[in-house]
Scaffold this active site. Structure first.
Site, short mmCIF file in Angstrom:
data_model
loop_
_atom_site.label_atom_id
_atom_site.label_comp_id
_atom_site.label_asym_id
_atom_site.label_seq_id
_atom_site.Cartn_x
_atom_site.Cartn_y
_atom_site.Cartn_z
N ARG A 13 0.87 -1.25 -0.13
CA ARG A 13 -0.04 0.14 0.24
C ARG A 13 0.86 1.24 0.09
O ARG A 13 0.39 2.21 -0.63
CB ARG A 13 -1.03 0.00 1.20
CG ARG A 13 -0.34 -0.18 2.30
CD ARG A 13 -1.19 -0.26 3.68
NE ARG A 13 -0.70 -0.80 4.89
CZ ARG A 13 -0.96 -0.45 6.01
NH1 ARG A 13 -2.00 0.42 6.48
NH2 ARG A 13 -0.47 -1.01 7.07
N SER A 40 -4.85 4.57 6.03
CA SER A 40 -4.57 3.36 5.67
C SER A 40 -4.09 3.06 4.22
O SER A 40 -3.33 2.15 3.94
CB SER A 40 -5.88 2.40 6.07
OG SER A 40 -6.30 2.58 7.42
N GLU A 61 -19.11 4.71 0.03
CA GLU A 61 -18.44 4.11 -1.03
C GLU A 61 -19.17 4.17 -2.32
O GLU A 61 -18.73 4.45 -3.31
CB GLU A 61 -17.91 2.82 -0.62
CG GLU A 61 -17.04 2.68 0.40
CD GLU A 61 -17.55 2.72 2.00
OE1 GLU A 61 -18.95 2.54 2.11
OE2 GLU A 61 -16.74 2.34 2.85
N HIS A 112 -5.52 -3.58 1.75
CA HIS A 112 -5.83 -4.67 2.89
C HIS A 112 -6.80 -5.90 2.33
O HIS A 112 -7.65 -6.62 2.85
CB HIS A 112 -7.00 -4.05 3.99
CG HIS A 112 -6.02 -3.08 4.53
ND1 HIS A 112 -5.26 -1.83 4.22
CD2 HIS A 112 -5.99 -2.89 6.09
CE1 HIS A 112 -4.75 -1.27 5.13
NE2 HIS A 112 -5.04 -1.79 6.16
N ASP A 120 -8.60 -7.96 12.13
CA ASP A 120 -9.73 -7.27 12.05
C ASP A 120 -10.84 -8.44 11.45
O ASP A 120 -11.91 -8.28 11.62
CB ASP A 120 -9.87 -6.19 10.85
CG ASP A 120 -9.39 -4.96 11.42
OD1 ASP A 120 -9.30 -4.72 12.66
OD2 ASP A 120 -9.14 -3.94 10.72
#
Lengths: 318, 280
Positions: A13, A40, A61, A112, A120
């Site tokens: 990332r 993130s 989103e 992710h 998570d």
């Protein structure tokens, strides 16, 4: 034997974030959108340097994808950023109608991805996203393997006209691709030539495939390792050429078997060049909470599983 | 164009709509007939656009997005009658290899269409993105949209509403076809919208209302909306209409949302709509 080595651990990332900042500096049409995850996604630097070209969409989103489609229609090159699950499953119909069918020049950038999101748990671990995205006509699907390749892929998709799904991850992993290695969308990279088996890997599994290759070499097995960064369009020529030589295949990916790279390879081979195929992937299961390393072992996405799959594939040749 | 000329064109557009859906025994006449005056006024007398020089990015022109894509018959008729493509092409509506798909799409490269719509609730977000692209290149032209009232039940609409106000997208004029009808019945029964004006105001939009069948009201309200752009707030117009307007047996009947007339019904409808510009 593989010539690739890694002296550093970096997250893919961050390769995306660094390239996005670079794109901001060299291409005034590049804009970015994020759904409350700019830290993130490593989009902070772009947002800070180009506040007028960065759009915080909040936790919404569907709207973000639509706004991105509109920006693309207006001639901009929008990069959207959120986790893989929220980049795909949550907004599937928006991508389908406003991006894929409308062929808008949107770059859907998803972090992710896979099980290495870790603690998570399954709500946030996306292992079906490649399948969802490759099903949609017009969409190009790219899953780079390390920081450097993610950096290069991010630059490449800005110059490519058409909607793209770019998938990367959270953990720090070996950074081994030379930064001067050319990145061509749709073009597989031969990492290590071999003659007994073709290991075709994507994303985080590419480094593990190279490690497996070394172990296999000690066992007298010559494995060819191919990095498929572009799942769609698939470099069918590279795959067929390799399998003609080796006669069997192992695919490796941090994704479900259904819909993943292995599924694409299986389709190709059964239509054009039937050969023994083993898939290192997750078999129709959701993930769970744990460290990324623990999960990769429990879900069969590690070097021993690749080695075992190779041995099985080779045994099926005889 | 004078309002008398607009009346004449609207009558022809309504003939096109009922003939198109009758020809293929499919399509959505109700909402199309209800928004005919709005689309006629918008395309002939409000928008800054050049039908002969359609560009995808709409640079230097106003842009329009039809979010309730099932009003395709209306939009295609308007686009053809204002010069985007030959009127004769209306005969291909919903037929094999047509550019005039059941719901609009840019996939077939029909001039005038920039994004696919049909799956509801997406057009406002897309239009906001287009409006942002205009802002980024200092293009003073505007972005217009049309939505169904039933469409407002989609959550994405309210995500978009929040975004547009929060990011001060003030070069967009959204219009709601407030006819109170949707496929399954009256909107108030299927899923009540409550106080729609208060909802949009609470989302910090400027709210105007108009009679969607009165050209003078449409023109003056759109002029007012235009004058209110550039002030930091998005604008929405609640347009009061009747589903099926212009054809007596279709008026205010939700059953005509997506049903075509049979031969007899077509004859009756056409007898109520004057042929002013020549049928396609």
């Amino acid at each position: 034997m593989t010539a690739y080595t890694s002296n550093e651990q970096k997250d893919t990332r961050s390769g995306f974030g660094a390239a996005l900042l670079q794109l901001g500096r060299i291409n005034p049409d590049v804009v970015a959108l994020c759904a409350d995850l700019k830290g993130s996604l490593k989009m902070d630097a772009f947002a800070k340097e180009f506040p007028d070209r960065f759009f915080q969409a909040g936790i919404a989103e569907a709207n973000m994808i639509g706004v991105a489609a509109g920006l693309a229609i207006g001639g901009k090159i929008p990069f959207t950023g959120t986790f893989a699950n929220f980049s795909t499953a949550r907004v599937y119909d928006q991508i389908r109608q406003s991006v894929a069918y409308s062929n808008t020049n949107v770059k859907i950038c998803a972090s992710h991805a896979g099980i290495t999101l870790g603690e998570d748990g399954a709500t946030h671990q996306s292992m079906e996203d490649i399948g969802l995205m490759k099903m949609l006509p017009n969409l190009t699907v790219i899953n780079p393997c390390d920081y450097n390749q993610t950096y290069k892929a991010t630059l490449a998709i800005a110059d490519f006209k058409g909607p793209v799904y770019l998938r990367f991850g959270r953990p720090k992993v070996p950074n081994f691709m030379p930064i001067d290695q050319p990145f061509e969308i749709g073009k597989a990279i031969l990492l290590s030539p071999g003659s007994d088996v073709s290991i075709i890997a994507t994303g985080h599994m590419v480094w593990l495939a190279l490690e497996a290759c070394s172990i296999l070499n000690e066992q007298g097995i010559s494995a060819e390792v191919i990095n498929i960064h572009t799942i769609k369009p698939l470099d069918t020529e590279a795959v067929l050429q390799s399998v003609k030589k080796t006669g069997c295949v192992v695919t490796a990916e941090e994704h479900l078997m259904n819909g993943g790279l292995g599924d694409s390879i299986a389709q190709l081979l059964s239509l054009q060049l039937p050969a023994p195929l083993e898939m290192v992937a997750v078999d129709d299961k959701f993930g769970e909470s744990a460290t990324p390393e623990e999960l990769m072992v429990k879900y069969g996405l590690d070097v021993p599983h690749i080695v075992a799959a190779v041995q099985k594939a080779i045994s099926r040749k005889r | 164009m004078t309002t008398t000329q607009m009346q004449a064109l609207a009558s022809q557009v309504r003939r096109d709509i009922v003939r198109m859906v009758h020809a293929v025994q499919s399509g959505h006449p109700g909402g199309s007939l209800g928004c005919t005056e709005f689309m006629t006024a918008l395309y002939t007398s409000v928008m800054n656009h050049d039908p002969k020089n359609f560009t995808m990015d709409g640079r230097g022109q106003d842009m329009f997005f039809l979010s309730n894509g099932h009003l395709s018959a209306l939009w295609y008729s308007i686009l053809a009658r204002t010069g985007y493509f030959p009127v004769s092409e209306l005969t291909t509506f919903r037929k094999l290899n047509t550019r005039l798909q059941g719901h609009p799409t840019p996939a077939e490269h029909l001039p005038g269409v920039r994004v696919a719509s049909g799956s509801l609730g997406q057009g406002l977000s897309v239009a906001i993105g287009a409006a942002l692209s205009k802002r980024l290149r200092n293009d003073p032209n505007l972005v217009y949209t049309l939505h169904g009232d039933g469409e407002l039940q989609e959550g994405q609409i309210w995500e978009a509403a929040m975004f547009a106000a929060g990011r001060k997208v003030d070069n967009i004029i959204a219009t709601i076809d407030y006819n109170g009808k949707q496929i399954d019945g009256p909107v108030d029964e299927v899923m009540p919208l409550g106080n729609l004006r208060a909802k949009w105001e609470a989302f910090d939009w400027i709210v105007l209302e108009m009679d969607g069948h009165n050209f003078n009201d449409i023109l003056s309200t759109l002029a007012k909306a235009k004058s209110l752009t550039g002030n930091g707030k998005p604008i929405v117009i609640l347009m009061h209409t009747h589903m099926g307007q212009g054809v007596d047996f279709m008026t205010d009947k939700h059953q005509w949302h997506g049903s075509p007339p049979n031969d007899k019904e077509l004859e009756s409808a056409l007898s109520q709509l004057k042929e002013t510009e020549g049928d396609y």
